[in-house]
Design an enzyme around this catalytic site. Structure first.
Site, mmCIF file in Angstrom:
data_model
loop_
_atom_site.group_PDB
_atom_site.id
_atom_site.type_symbol
_atom_site.label_atom_id
_atom_site.label_comp_id
_atom_site.label_asym_id
_atom_site.label_seq_id
_atom_site.Cartn_x
_atom_site.Cartn_y
_atom_site.Cartn_z
ATOM 1 C CG ASP A 13 -1.438 56.792 18.097
ATOM 2 O OD1 ASP A 13 -1.588 57.918 17.586
ATOM 3 O OD2 ASP A 13 -2.379 56.140 18.601
ATOM 4 C CG ASP A 14 2.547 54.487 20.729
ATOM 5 O OD1 ASP A 14 1.717 55.165 21.346
ATOM 6 O OD2 ASP A 14 2.374 53.286 20.472
#
Length: 303
Positions: A13-14
């Protein structure tokens, strides 16, 4: 369980949060430790992340963000219910508070989600095969309906529903965080029908809350996968394949002021826990565990 094939999507993620996050995620992918990424299009290094994904052929989807940093939709950057008095999104808990008070305009939520899909398309050259929510905003009341409509409009088939088997037995999670996780779980239960009605799909099993940051270890991942698969196959005899998404947050710690989504990097991004995840995920004993259990790493388009 020997005969069972497990398809495991390990999602970083991110992606796009900062150059050091991007580098850590790419290193993980090249080591065969993650198989998919989720892009924050309002991240300070989003364009760079999209380039890296193209260069290394990394499967990429959209990490829709309504809670951290700034909107990407021009119209909403100045005067919108999604912003606090400093002109940024309300934050992880602030967003939830504003929502529960009825202060968020759902047409603005929709406008911003669509703008993020469009920007993703612009950056990557394709629509996202999967789309989930940063800080799990996509399963919140009201938002879930808008989110499902946007996915259906763009023909985005897959999402994430963060209901983690065995979460209640994780006594190492501090009570305040556990309260947040149980809130996410309850919201997720209430979202299942909405996503189903819109024809949206997600893997059989979600893992990631119990194995986050300092709580990640080879054994925590291994036992989370094993017990979830056991629980699932006991409840309903699957065909030959079980699908799992493992949510992870590897990276090299952010160094302010670089990074973030408009206001600089948050504490989790600057902490050693990101590097700890990276170092755990690339351990050879984790890879060999996958092999011994007939677990094949893949991305959403391989489901």
């Amino acid at each position: 369980l020997r005969m069972l094939q497990v398809k495991l999507i390990v999602t970083g993620d991110d992606f796009g949060y900062c150059p050091r996050r991007n580098q850590g995620i790419v290193d993980c992918f090249l080591a065969g430790a993650i198989s998919n990424v989720s892009l924050l299009v309002n991240g300070s290094a989003a364009a760079d992340a999209a380039k890296l994904a193209r260069r290394h052929n990394i499967p990429i989807g959209l990490h829709a963000n309504l809670s951290e940093g700034s909107p990407v939709c021009e119209v909403l950057k100045t005067n919108s219910s999604l912003l606090n008095q400093d002109g940024f999104f309300h934050g992880k808990m602030g967003f939830r508070t504003a929502l529960s008070k009825g202060l968020l305009n759902m047409s603005e939520v929709k406008q911003e989600l669509k703008a993020q899909v469009e920007l993703f398309h612009e950056l990557t050259g394709h629509l996202p095969p999967h789309m989930d929510g940063h800080q799990h905003v996509h399963v919140l009341p009201e938002v879930r309906h808008v989110f499902a409509e946007v996915l259906e409009e763009y023909g985005i088939k897959y999402t994430r529903v963060p209901i983690e088997p065995g979460l209640h037995n994780c006594d190492w999670i501090p009570p305040s965080l556990m309260d947040f996780y149980l809130g996410v779980e309850e919201d997720s239960f209430n979202t299942v029908d909405v996503f189903t009605k819109h024809g949206i799909r997600w893997p059989d099993i979600y893992i990631g809350l119990s194995t986050m940051g300092r709580n990640m270890s080879v054994s925590s991942i291994r036992s989370a996968i094993d017990s979830a698969v056991l629980q699932l196959t006991a409840k309903a005899p699957q065909g030959r394949t079980v699908t799992i998404e493992l949510m992870v947050h590897p990276g090299y710690p952010s160094v302010p002021p670089v990074g973030g989504c408009g206001e600089g990097p948050d504490d989790f991004s600057q902490s050693w826990e990101r590097l700890h995840e990276l170092q755990t995920l690339i351990k050879p004993e984790l890879q060999s565990h996958y092999k011994s259990r007939n677990i094949q790493l893949c991305s959403f388009k391989d489901l």
